[in-house]
Design an enzyme around this catalytic site. Structure first.
Site, mmCIF file in Angstrom:
data_model
loop_
_atom_site.group_PDB
_atom_site.id
_atom_site.type_symbol
_atom_site.label_atom_id
_atom_site.label_comp_id
_atom_site.label_asym_id
_atom_site.label_seq_id
_atom_site.Cartn_x
_atom_site.Cartn_y
_atom_site.Cartn_z
ATOM 1 N N ASP A 202 0.830 -1.024 -0.135
ATOM 2 C CA ASP A 202 -0.093 -0.082 0.273
ATOM 3 C C ASP A 202 0.903 2.111 0.180
ATOM 4 O O ASP A 202 2.178 0.801 1.111
ATOM 5 C CB ASP A 202 -0.992 -0.001 1.493
ATOM 6 N N THR A 203 0.303 2.545 -0.648
ATOM 7 C CA THR A 203 1.295 3.458 -0.596
ATOM 8 C C THR A 203 0.773 4.812 -0.524
ATOM 9 O O THR A 203 -0.536 5.281 -0.967
ATOM 10 C CB THR A 203 2.458 2.986 -2.339
ATOM 11 N N PHE B 158 3.049 7.004 -12.848
ATOM 12 C CA PHE B 158 2.289 6.911 -12.819
ATOM 13 C C PHE B 158 1.727 7.553 -11.694
ATOM 14 O O PHE B 158 2.527 7.834 -11.045
ATOM 15 C CB PHE B 158 1.541 4.398 -12.594
ATOM 16 N N GLY B 159 0.220 8.044 -11.382
ATOM 17 C CA GLY B 159 -0.475 8.276 -10.681
ATOM 18 C C GLY B 159 0.146 9.586 -10.240
ATOM 19 O O GLY B 159 -0.123 10.494 -10.684
ATOM 20 N N TYR B 160 0.119 10.731 -8.829
ATOM 21 C CA TYR B 160 1.334 11.524 -9.185
ATOM 22 C C TYR B 160 2.523 11.819 -9.439
ATOM 23 O O TYR B 160 3.290 12.488 -8.943
ATOM 24 C CB TYR B 160 0.981 11.241 -7.178
ATOM 25 N N LYS C 110 13.757 5.436 -11.244
ATOM 26 C CA LYS C 110 12.609 5.841 -10.392
ATOM 27 C C LYS C 110 12.804 4.377 -9.732
ATOM 28 O O LYS C 110 13.141 4.561 -7.678
ATOM 29 C CB LYS C 110 11.940 5.790 -10.863
ATOM 30 N N ARG D 211 8.721 2.344 -3.174
ATOM 31 C CA ARG D 211 8.751 0.584 -3.539
ATOM 32 C C ARG D 211 9.644 0.409 -3.704
ATOM 33 O O ARG D 211 10.291 -0.403 -3.372
ATOM 34 C CB ARG D 211 7.167 1.276 -4.882
#
Ligand code: ITT
Length: 193
Positions: A69-70, A149-151, A172, A178
């Site tokens: 979970d992030t 992805f995401g933010y 990254k 992660r």
């Protein structure tokens, strides 16, 4: 080879994690074990949600598995969106709407510090283990970059002039929340061999 289920429905997470794991690990997804329902995620902390997802899959499907979970925790918003990161901008979980809400909430605020936090929960032979990774950075006023992805387009990690979305996944992974959590998971699994 160790077979583990990665209990996630997010293909971006699978891609990033697979890139870090070599062929000593055989990672399979939820569809491969016939899990197509939504896995519950109703806890009030990132760690609680990671454990809830892993426990659900381990118990229902009788497999060794890990979940993650992030959350994005923004200093000037007292740690929000945190556990609400996926649906901050609305129930449709749109990255564009999520980023737009962050910008609205930060309007007029000078403090732009933030962090991504990932908790991986592993259930191996009935035992639970967690691994945490944190990446500090700042929220950019403008989006930049198309990778990730995401933010990622608005998050510039500490020590870099570019956002996560301007890095390829190998770059990254070297510094990300992660990436750090996955390296701890790998070290743990290697010690258990
Ligand atoms: P699961 O099936 O694993 O739960 P999910 O997409 O629902 O997948 P989360 O509940 O962990 O994942 O929600 C994480 C939110 O944070 C979601 O909006 C993602 O887009 C965002 N996110 C996660 N990791 C990110 C990263 O590395 N960079 C940018 N945004 C990220």
């Amino acid at each position: 080879m160790k077979q583990l289920v990665f209990a996630t429905s997010n293909p971006n997470k699978i891609e990033e994690v697979n890139q870090m794991l070599d062929d000593r690990f055989d990672i399979i997804g939820l569809k491969d074990i016939g899990c197509t329902e939504e896995v519950p995620e109703t806890q009030e902390t990132i760690e609680g949600n990671a454990l809830q997802k892993a426990r659900y899959v381990a118990e229902k499907y009788k497999v060794n598995c890990f979940s993650e979970d992030t959350g994005l925790e923004i200093d000037a918003l007292d740690g929000a969106p945190g556990v609400y990161t996926a649906r901050y901008g609305g129930p449709e979980r749109s990255a564009e709407k999520n980023m737009a809400k962050v910008q609205r909430e930060l309007q007029g605020k000078d403090k732009r510090g933030a962090q991504f936090k990932t908790v991986i929960a592993l259930i191996l032979d009935g035992e639970e283990h967690t691994f945490t990774g944190i990446a500090r950075g700042t929220i950019r006023k403008e989006k930049s970059g198309t990778d990730g992805f995401g933010y990622d387009p608005i998050f510039a990690p500490e020590g870099y002039n570019i956002t996560f979305a301007e890095m390829n996944s190998a770059e990254k992974n070297k510094i990300s929340h992660r990436g750090q959590a996955v390296r701890q998971l790998i070290a743990f699994l290697e010690r258990r061999d």
